[in-house]
Design a protein around this motif. Structure first.
Motif, mmCIF file in Angstrom:
data_model
loop_
_atom_site.group_PDB
_atom_site.id
_atom_site.type_symbol
_atom_site.label_atom_id
_atom_site.label_comp_id
_atom_site.label_asym_id
_atom_site.label_seq_id
_atom_site.Cartn_x
_atom_site.Cartn_y
_atom_site.Cartn_z
ATOM 1 N N UNK A 450 0.751 -1.314 -0.057
ATOM 2 C CA UNK A 450 -0.029 0.124 0.190
ATOM 3 C C UNK A 450 0.874 1.400 0.062
ATOM 4 N N UNK A 451 2.160 1.057 0.528
ATOM 5 C CA UNK A 451 2.901 2.478 0.696
ATOM 6 C C UNK A 451 3.805 2.559 -0.618
ATOM 7 N N UNK A 452 3.637 1.873 -1.598
ATOM 8 C CA UNK A 452 4.357 1.786 -2.705
ATOM 9 C C UNK A 452 3.587 2.813 -3.896
ATOM 10 N N UNK A 453 4.139 3.230 -4.768
ATOM 11 C CA UNK A 453 3.378 4.224 -5.717
ATOM 12 C C UNK A 453 3.501 3.439 -7.309
ATOM 13 N N UNK A 454 2.648 2.631 -7.284
ATOM 14 C CA UNK A 454 2.646 1.892 -8.853
ATOM 15 C C UNK A 454 2.249 2.733 -10.015
ATOM 16 N N UNK A 455 3.037 2.566 -11.006
ATOM 17 C CA UNK A 455 2.560 3.564 -12.168
ATOM 18 C C UNK A 455 2.277 2.737 -13.477
ATOM 19 N N UNK A 456 1.137 2.350 -13.695
ATOM 20 C CA UNK A 456 0.716 1.739 -14.804
ATOM 21 C C UNK A 456 0.833 2.545 -16.084
ATOM 22 N N UNK A 457 1.113 1.832 -16.882
ATOM 23 C CA UNK A 457 1.552 2.434 -18.444
ATOM 24 C C UNK A 457 0.667 1.665 -19.592
ATOM 25 N N UNK A 458 0.309 2.479 -20.465
ATOM 26 C CA UNK A 458 -0.325 2.061 -21.791
ATOM 27 C C UNK A 458 0.899 1.655 -22.928
ATOM 28 N N UNK A 459 2.021 2.134 -22.758
ATOM 29 C CA UNK A 459 3.014 2.145 -23.928
ATOM 30 C C UNK A 459 4.573 2.026 -23.185
ATOM 31 N N UNK A 460 5.109 1.135 -23.874
ATOM 32 C CA UNK A 460 6.475 1.022 -23.449
ATOM 33 C C UNK A 460 7.463 0.415 -24.767
#
Length: 543
Positions: A450-460
């Motif tokens: 919960x203390x993480x900051x996940x950053x989902x992406x549409x492109x890589x």
């Protein structure tokens, strides 16, 4: 929900007895049973029940003190299990199994109708929940349909010889139509282990207590992710090989058939994901020795074609295979009917080291499957990619279709039908979650702290290798990308405008419909029709 009410009838017939091992409770609530010293009193009562039952107690939840079935809501039953778990922990015991049944209500017309209420039995065992610090090797199997993957795994985990009709495969065929057709249409899981005296196997793999017993008794565990070989279900095989945190690959080749195009495709996926691999030539009892040698030569040639060094165990010994797997590909001759090669595989799996784990990294697990358990709620199942998870941990689940993550809490953890208090990287687990409905959980989502900051992406950006394609891959090519447990349509934009079969090159990959949690360095497989390839994530577009 269990259909067989015999355990419930037996518990009600025996009833509560002074000094007995059975306890009736209408419900257990935090506000009532965990305050004003009641926790200590109820824990002492539970301890007494466990000792009276020679290490096992039975709690019937949803019945009155006189044994009359009252029935409680699923939410109340879930809370009761939480409270009972805390009481058991206080009493140095643990909940080993839970069964639930629906109840019927008498309608004014005299007919009986199913209500929303449930009644359940919790079986408690003496001692804390199982610790899982032992080594646990996870092996992914692959190979053409009917080449004997499931049968070989069945023989390994039971020690039973096959009847020549795939009898030892049957417990891995989890759907009725699979049993009828003799084909596995989904991933299956099996486990066996080793102690100081040798292999620890199951008498009856259909009995969940046998699987739990292996986890409890063995010093070293070997789990198999048994995938499918039939071309229409190749995406399931890819999911099994890419979406699990595997230590080794086991590719099977039938002696009566030899390597096929599917065999070569599966080998390519195993090697592309950098998985140390061994090859088992199966069904050696069905053909003359000369044919076995011929197939072994074909396997050696197939390996050399892709730059791998074969190591026939018949010539070089099992010790060389243990020492050199990863730099070479060991080849073993096996038969689930005659038992040839089974002892060698046991020796190999007992000795192979666990691959380096990310147990000290932050927790991360990609969801492979989800389901709902009455009285427990939503369960997310998968292989832990990194870190450690414990009951009570606060996590994030997502991304949801809008890119956001949902706050959830770990209610409990189960591994091979045995409840555990924590699990580490590489374990196949089911995690019961508070704060989310099962319908909201989708394959490809991830669980992170919960203390993480996940950053989902549409492109890589990725570097890819085209294994097979009828023409060329150009701008706008739309395959399905399999990354961890994600299986999503994506659009490719090659850096140089196109990629030909056998090419290695850079491309932009954009998911068509929604974002996912992707990290640099992750490997993936892509496919569209007969086109197949592998790739590595090189950089992320986080804008």
């Amino acid at each position: 929900m269990s259909a067989d009410r015999a355990p419930l009838r037996q518990a009600l017939a025996r009833g509560e007895e002074e000094g007995g091992s059975i306890e009736f409770k209408t419900r257990l609530t935090r506000d009532t049973h965990l305050v004003d010293g009641r926790l200590e009193s109820l824990a002492a009562q539970l301890r007494h029940r466990v000792l009276s039952g020679d290490g096992e107690a039975t709690y019937v939840i949803g019945v009155d003190d006189d044994g009359a079935i009252a029935g409680i809501s699923p939410d109340t039953f879930s809370e009761s299990m939480d409270v009972l778990s805390l009481l058991a922990e206080e009493a140095d015991a643990h909940i080993d199994d839970v069964e639930t049944w629906g109840i019927e209500e008498q309608h004014s017309s005299g007919s009986r109708m199913q209500s929303d209420g449930i009644v359940g039995i919790a079986t408690l065992q003496d001692g804390p929940m199982l610790e899982t610090d032992d080594e646990h090797v996870v092996v992914g199997t692959a190979g053409h349909v009917d080449h004997g993957k499931s049968t070989l795994v069945g023989t390994l985990v039971t020690g039973d010889r096959d009847d020549g009709q795939g009898g030892t495969r049957s417990f891995l065929d989890v759907q009725p139509h699979e049993v009828e057709r003799g084909l596995s249409a989904d991933l299956s899981y099996a486990v066996y282990g080793f102690d100081e005296e040798g292999p620890v196997r199951m008498d009856n793999p259909d009995r969940k207590t046998d699987r739990a017993g292996i986890v409890q008794e063995a010093d070293r565990l070997v789990s198999f992710v048994d995938t499918v070989g039939h071309e229409p279900w190749l995406h399931t095989t890819i999911r099994g090989l890419v979406g699990q945190k595997l230590d080794y690959g086991l590719l099977v080749v039938a002696a009566d058939d030899g390597p096929t195009e599917t065999t070569r495709e599966h080998l390519g996926i195993l090697l592309a994901t950098e998985l140390p691999t061994l090859v088992a030539i199966t069904k050696t009892d069905m053909v003359p020795d000369g044919r076995v040698e011929e197939v072994e030569d074909e396997v050696e040639a197939m390996l050399r074609e892709v730059g791998e060094t074969p190591l026939p165990v018949d010539r070089h010994g099992i010790g060389a295979a243990i020492e050199e797997i990863g730099t070479t590909v060991p080849i073993l001759r096996t038969s689930a009917v005659s038992g040839e090669g089974i002892d060698q595989l046991d020796t190999l799996f007992e000795a192979l080291p666990k691959r380096e784990s990310d147990a000290n990294a932050p927790f991360r697990m990609y969801v492979d499957r989800s389901y709902s358990v009455t009285g427990v709620g939503a369960v997310a199942s998968g292989t832990i990619n990194a870190g450690t998870v414990e009951a009570g941990d606060e996590l994030l689940l997502g991304p949801m279709p809008d890119g956001n993550f949902r706050e959830v809490q770990v209610r409990s953890i189960e591994m091979h039908y045995h409840r555990v208090d924590k699990a580490t990287a590489g374990r196949i687990v089911g995690i019961a979650l508070k704060g989310v409905d099962e319908a909201e959980i989708e394959r490809g989502m991830a669980l992170v702290p919960r203390n993480s900051e996940p950053n989902p992406v549409r492109e890589f950006e990725a570097e890819v290798v085209v294994l097979n394609h009828p023409t060329r891959i150009g701008e706008g090519y739309e395959p399905v990308v399999h990354l961890e447990t994600v299986g999503e349509a994506a659009v490719f934009s090659p850096e140089k405008g196109r990629l030909l079969p056998g090419d290695t090159g850079r491309t932009t990959v954009r998911f068509k419909f929604r974002p996912y949690l992707v990290e640099e360095g992750q490997r993936f497989v892509f496919r569209e029709g007969r086109s197949k390839g592998v790739g590595t994530v090189r950089s992320l577009d986080t804008s």
